[in-house]
Design a protein around this motif. Structure first.
Motif, PDB file in Angstrom:
ATOM      1  N   VAL A 116       0.845  -1.194   0.000  1.00 15.45           N
ATOM      2  CA  VAL A 116       0.000   0.000   0.000  1.00 15.45           C
ATOM      3  C   VAL A 116       0.880   1.243   0.000  1.00 15.45           C
ATOM      4  CG1 VAL A 116      -1.949  -1.120   1.128  1.00 15.45           C
ATOM      5  CG2 VAL A 116      -0.191  -0.037   2.501  1.00 15.45           C
ATOM      6  N   PHE A 117       0.369   2.312  -0.591  1.00 16.03           N
ATOM      7  CA  PHE A 117       1.098   3.579  -0.675  1.00 16.03           C
ATOM      8  C   PHE A 117       0.104   4.698  -0.935  1.00 16.03           C
ATOM      9  CE2 PHE A 117       1.644   1.010  -4.567  1.00 16.03           C
ATOM     10  CZ  PHE A 117       0.818   1.709  -5.434  1.00 16.03           C
ATOM     11  N   PRO A 118       0.482   5.940  -0.674  1.00 21.65           N
ATOM     12  CA  PRO A 118      -0.442   7.064  -0.869  1.00 21.65           C
ATOM     13  C   PRO A 118      -0.543   7.464  -2.345  1.00 21.65           C
ATOM     14  CG  PRO A 118       1.615   7.850   0.061  1.00 21.65           C
ATOM     15  CD  PRO A 118       1.723   6.354   0.020  1.00 21.65           C
ATOM     16  N   VAL A 119      -1.762   7.843  -2.726  1.00 22.03           N
ATOM     17  CA  VAL A 119      -2.024   8.310  -4.094  1.00 22.03           C
ATOM     18  C   VAL A 119      -2.962   9.509  -4.027  1.00 22.03           C
ATOM     19  CG1 VAL A 119      -1.750   6.005  -5.110  1.00 22.03           C
ATOM     20  CG2 VAL A 119      -4.026   6.802  -4.429  1.00 22.03           C
ATOM     21  N   CYS A 120      -2.946  10.298  -5.082  1.00 18.46           N
ATOM     22  CA  CYS A 120      -3.906  11.393  -5.216  1.00 18.46           C
ATOM     23  C   CYS A 120      -4.112  11.666  -6.695  1.00 18.46           C
ATOM     24  CB  CYS A 120      -3.434  12.649  -4.485  1.00 18.46           C
ATOM     25  SG  CYS A 120      -2.027  13.465  -5.279  1.00 18.46           S
ATOM     26  N   SER A 121      -5.031  12.536  -7.009  1.00 19.60           N
ATOM     27  CA  SER A 121      -5.275  12.891  -8.409  1.00 19.60           C
ATOM     28  C   SER A 121      -4.308  13.985  -8.840  1.00 19.60           C
ATOM     29  CB  SER A 121      -6.712  13.380  -8.584  1.00 19.60           C
ATOM     30  OG  SER A 121      -6.870  14.635  -7.955  1.00 19.60           O
ATOM     31  N   PRO A 122      -4.043  14.103 -10.139  1.00 17.67           N
ATOM     32  CA  PRO A 122      -3.206  15.206 -10.629  1.00 17.67           C
ATOM     33  C   PRO A 122      -3.765  16.576 -10.246  1.00 17.67           C
ATOM     34  CG  PRO A 122      -3.472  13.549 -12.339  1.00 17.67           C
ATOM     35  CD  PRO A 122      -4.396  13.161 -11.225  1.00 17.67           C
ATOM     36  N   SER A 123      -5.091  16.718 -10.243  1.00 19.62           N
ATOM     37  CA  SER A 123      -5.681  18.011  -9.895  1.00 19.62           C
ATOM     38  C   SER A 123      -5.444  18.349  -8.422  1.00 19.62           C
ATOM     39  CB  SER A 123      -7.186  18.009 -10.192  1.00 19.62           C
ATOM     40  OG  SER A 123      -7.860  17.042  -9.393  1.00 19.62           O
ATOM     41  N   TRP A 130       2.346   3.327   7.635  1.00 23.15           N
ATOM     42  CA  TRP A 130       3.052   4.148   6.652  1.00 23.15           C
ATOM     43  C   TRP A 130       3.640   5.390   7.313  1.00 23.15           C
ATOM     44  CZ3 TRP A 130       3.266   8.920   4.445  1.00 23.15           C
ATOM     45  CH2 TRP A 130       3.965   9.013   3.230  1.00 23.15           C
ATOM     46  N   LEU A 131       2.855   6.057   8.149  1.00 24.85           N
ATOM     47  CA  LEU A 131       3.346   7.258   8.824  1.00 24.85           C
ATOM     48  C   LEU A 131       4.546   6.941   9.708  1.00 24.85           C
ATOM     49  CD1 LEU A 131      -0.076   8.859   9.845  1.00 24.85           C
ATOM     50  CD2 LEU A 131       1.522   9.742   8.129  1.00 24.85           C
ATOM     51  N   GLU A 132       4.503   5.790  10.367  1.00 25.49           N
ATOM     52  CA  GLU A 132       5.624   5.384  11.215  1.00 25.49           C
ATOM     53  C   GLU A 132       6.879   5.148  10.377  1.00 25.49           C
ATOM     54  OE1 GLU A 132       6.464   2.201  14.822  1.00 25.49           O
ATOM     55  OE2 GLU A 132       5.003   1.715  13.270  1.00 25.49           O
ATOM     56  N   LYS A 133       6.708   4.482   9.231  1.00 25.36           N
ATOM     57  CA  LYS A 133       7.851   4.217   8.358  1.00 25.36           C
ATOM     58  C   LYS A 133       8.392   5.519   7.776  1.00 25.36           C
ATOM     59  CE  LYS A 133       9.401   1.237   4.571  1.00 25.36           C
ATOM     60  NZ  LYS A 133       9.017   0.156   3.613  1.00 25.36           N
ATOM     61  N   ALA A 134       7.526   6.479   7.541  1.00 26.20           N
ATOM     62  CA  ALA A 134       7.950   7.779   7.005  1.00 26.20           C
ATOM     63  C   ALA A 134       8.549   8.677   8.074  1.00 26.20           C
ATOM     64  CB  ALA A 134       6.756   8.479   6.353  1.00 26.20           C
ATOM     65  N   GLY A 135       8.508   8.232   9.323  1.00 32.36           N
ATOM     66  CA  GLY A 135       9.053   9.036  10.416  1.00 32.36           C
ATOM     67  C   GLY A 135       8.173  10.208  10.793  1.00 32.36           C
ATOM     68  N   ILE A 160      -5.744  12.663  -0.208  1.00 31.64           N
ATOM     69  CA  ILE A 160      -4.751  11.607  -0.413  1.00 31.64           C
ATOM     70  C   ILE A 160      -5.293  10.321   0.187  1.00 31.64           C
ATOM     71  CG2 ILE A 160      -2.418  10.834   0.113  1.00 31.64           C
ATOM     72  CD1 ILE A 160      -1.594  13.754   0.288  1.00 31.64           C
ATOM     73  N   ALA A 161      -5.250   9.253  -0.596  1.00 33.20           N
ATOM     74  CA  ALA A 161      -5.732   7.954  -0.142  1.00 33.20           C
ATOM     75  C   ALA A 161      -4.560   7.003   0.026  1.00 33.20           C
ATOM     76  CB  ALA A 161      -6.729   7.382  -1.142  1.00 33.20           C
ATOM     77  N   MET A 162      -4.624   6.181   1.060  1.00 27.80           N
ATOM     78  CA  MET A 162      -3.668   5.089   1.215  1.00 27.80           C
ATOM     79  C   MET A 162      -4.280   3.893   0.487  1.00 27.80           C
ATOM     80  SD  MET A 162      -0.695   4.405   2.443  1.00 27.80           S
ATOM     81  CE  MET A 162      -0.494   5.814   3.535  1.00 27.80           C
ATOM     82  N   ALA A 163      -3.709   3.561  -0.663  1.00 27.20           N
ATOM     83  CA  ALA A 163      -4.368   2.634  -1.574  1.00 27.20           C
ATOM     84  C   ALA A 163      -3.605   1.330  -1.732  1.00 27.20           C
ATOM     85  CB  ALA A 163      -4.539   3.289  -2.946  1.00 27.20           C
ATOM     86  N   ARG A 164      -4.355   0.271  -1.943  1.00 27.67           N
ATOM     87  CA  ARG A 164      -3.749  -1.011  -2.278  1.00 27.67           C
ATOM     88  C   ARG A 164      -3.328  -0.993  -3.747  1.00 27.67           C
ATOM     89  NH1 ARG A 164      -8.319  -3.212   0.884  1.00 27.67           N
ATOM     90  NH2 ARG A 164      -9.183  -4.271  -0.950  1.00 27.67           N
ATOM     91  N   SER A 165      -2.159  -1.513  -4.023  1.00 27.90           N
ATOM     92  CA  SER A 165      -1.581  -1.403  -5.365  1.00 27.90           C
ATOM     93  C   SER A 165      -2.478  -1.997  -6.440  1.00 27.90           C
ATOM     94  CB  SER A 165      -0.202  -2.072  -5.402  1.00 27.90           C
ATOM     95  OG  SER A 165      -0.312  -3.466  -5.156  1.00 27.90           O
ATOM     96  N   LEU A 166      -3.116  -3.138  -6.147  1.00 24.84           N
ATOM     97  CA  LEU A 166      -3.956  -3.798  -7.146  1.00 24.84           C
ATOM     98  C   LEU A 166      -5.090  -2.895  -7.606  1.00 24.84           C
ATOM     99  CD1 LEU A 166      -4.698  -6.521  -8.622  1.00 24.84           C
ATOM    100  CD2 LEU A 166      -6.261  -6.923  -6.717  1.00 24.84           C
ATOM    101  N   LEU A 167      -5.691  -2.180  -6.678  1.00 21.72           N
ATOM    102  CA  LEU A 167      -6.899  -1.420  -6.981  1.00 21.72           C
ATOM    103  C   LEU A 167      -6.625  -0.105  -7.696  1.00 21.72           C
ATOM    104  CD1 LEU A 167      -8.992  -2.014  -3.730  1.00 21.72           C
ATOM    105  CD2 LEU A 167      -8.681  -3.485  -5.732  1.00 21.72           C
ATOM    106  N   VAL A 168      -5.388   0.372  -7.677  1.00 23.05           N
ATOM    107  CA  VAL A 168      -5.084   1.643  -8.343  1.00 23.05           C
ATOM    108  C   VAL A 168      -4.147   1.467  -9.530  1.00 23.05           C
ATOM    109  CG1 VAL A 168      -5.499   3.036  -6.281  1.00 23.05           C
ATOM    110  CG2 VAL A 168      -3.203   2.142  -6.716  1.00 23.05           C
ATOM    111  N   ARG A 169      -3.776   0.256  -9.827  1.00 27.84           N
ATOM    112  CA  ARG A 169      -2.814   0.003 -10.903  1.00 27.84           C
ATOM    113  C   ARG A 169      -3.274   0.619 -12.226  1.00 27.84           C
ATOM    114  NH1 ARG A 169       1.067  -4.416 -11.394  1.00 27.84           N
ATOM    115  NH2 ARG A 169       1.797  -4.572 -13.551  1.00 27.84           N
ATOM    116  N   ASP A 170      -4.527   0.364 -12.594  1.00 28.05           N
ATOM    117  CA  ASP A 170      -5.042   0.892 -13.870  1.00 28.05           C
ATOM    118  C   ASP A 170      -5.031   2.417 -13.878  1.00 28.05           C
ATOM    119  OD1 ASP A 170      -5.477  -1.710 -14.615  1.00 28.05           O
ATOM    120  OD2 ASP A 170      -7.639  -1.666 -14.295  1.00 28.05           O
TER     121      ASP A 170
END
Length: 302
Positions: free
Chosen positions: A170-177, A206-211, A239-249
């Motif tokens: 999982v990782f954070p994603v957002c729209s270009p806008s 994720w926040l813990e890993k990012a410090g 910003i969404a914390m998204a699973r890679s499979l669901l945002v790949r497309d």
């Protein structure tokens, strides 16, 4: 009990009366039923003689119903509709139905991964009909008639045999806008922008890993399903914390942007579950299709 029905008019007579009553014209009724005007008149006259009262009155070029005719027309239409539905149901039941697969899928998995690939999956399924049942995110309890389930979770699908298919990141994603509204966005400024919160456990990791401190902006939004979280990100709401499979497309098409080169393992895995061993063997081809596509989509991108 059959004796009362002997005095009923024929179905043909009732159909002629219903058409004439609905259309207000013996001529139009005759055209609709592909018979002659005199045949319609004969049927209506016989019905009036059996009842002992007139059913129509002539007004100019139209035939209008009497009070008795209006009442009888409504009941006749209702009876014909009922008979029509009964025969339609009997016909459907008499026609052999093809085999059906009942597939239960979590809403996010269905909307953001399976539905765009549905044609290919149905090709693998062959002539079998498909029924999709939606499950809430992380929900693994399926209806009793479920044949196969595709879930993200522990794999503890009650009453079914489950196999793990793929791990997730999982990782954070957002729209270009959204990114354009926050051009100076960085890991350090994350606490200052709206977040779309679904699994706070994953956000915490994720926040813990990012410090970063495990804090959430007051203007963040809490959503109860990953499907909505991704929709919110696509709509530029945060910003969404998204699973890679669901945002790949969406990443490949540029509809979403991955933020930062930092990810954490998903706390659950993808699983395929079958009700019985026989179902697993019967649908081996479509199950293998699902498994291969899932494993490929979840594999780390080079």
């Amino acid at each position: 009990m059959a004796a009362p029905y002997r005095s009923l008019p024929s179905i043909q007579t009732l159909r002629c009366f219903e058409a004439a009553a609905r259309l207000g014209s013996f001529t139009l009724a005759a055209d609709e039923m592909c018979i002659t005007h005199s045949a319609i008149s004969h049927q209506i006259r016989g019905l009036e003689e059996a009842i002992g009262q007139p059913l129509f009155m002539r007004q100019g070029n139209r035939m209008t119903l009497t009070m008795v005719g209006r009442s009888l027309a409504a009941e006749t239409r209702r009876a014909l509709d009922y008979l029509s539905q009964a025969y339609a149901v009997a016909h459907v039941q008499a026609v052999p139905q093809s085999e059906m697969l009942n597939l239960a899928v979590q809403i996010g998995l269905a909307e953001h991964w399976l539905l765009p690939r549905l044609d290919a999956f149905k090709t693998a399924l062959g002539p079998v009909r498909l029924r999709l049942t939606s499950l809430p995110d992380l929900g693994e309890k399926c209806p009793d008639d479920t044949d196969i389930a595709l879930v993200y979770g522990t794999g503890d699908v009650t009453g079914m045999m489950s196999e793990k298919i793929a791990e997730e990141v999982v990782f954070p994603v957002c729209s270009p806008s959204f990114l354009a509204r926050y051009p100076a966005l960085s890991i350090e400024t994350m606490p200052d922008v709206p977040l779309l919160l679904h699994s706070q456990v994953t956000w915490n990791l994720w926040l813990e890993k990012a410090g970063l401190p495990i804090l959430y902006p007051a203007h963040s939004t809490l959503l109860d399903d990953i499907a909505l979280t991704i929709r919110g990100a696509l709509a530029g709401q945060g910003i969404a914390m998204a699973r890679s499979l669901l945002v790949r497309d969406y990443l490949e098409r540029g509809e979403l942007v991955r933020l930062f080169d930092l990810s954490v393992p998903g706390i659950f895995s993808y699983h395929l579950a079958c009700r019985t061993k026989e179902i697993r063997e019967r649908f081996a081809a479509p199950l293998d299709w699902l498994g291969q596509r899932l494993r490929h989509a979840c594999a780390p991108q080079q």
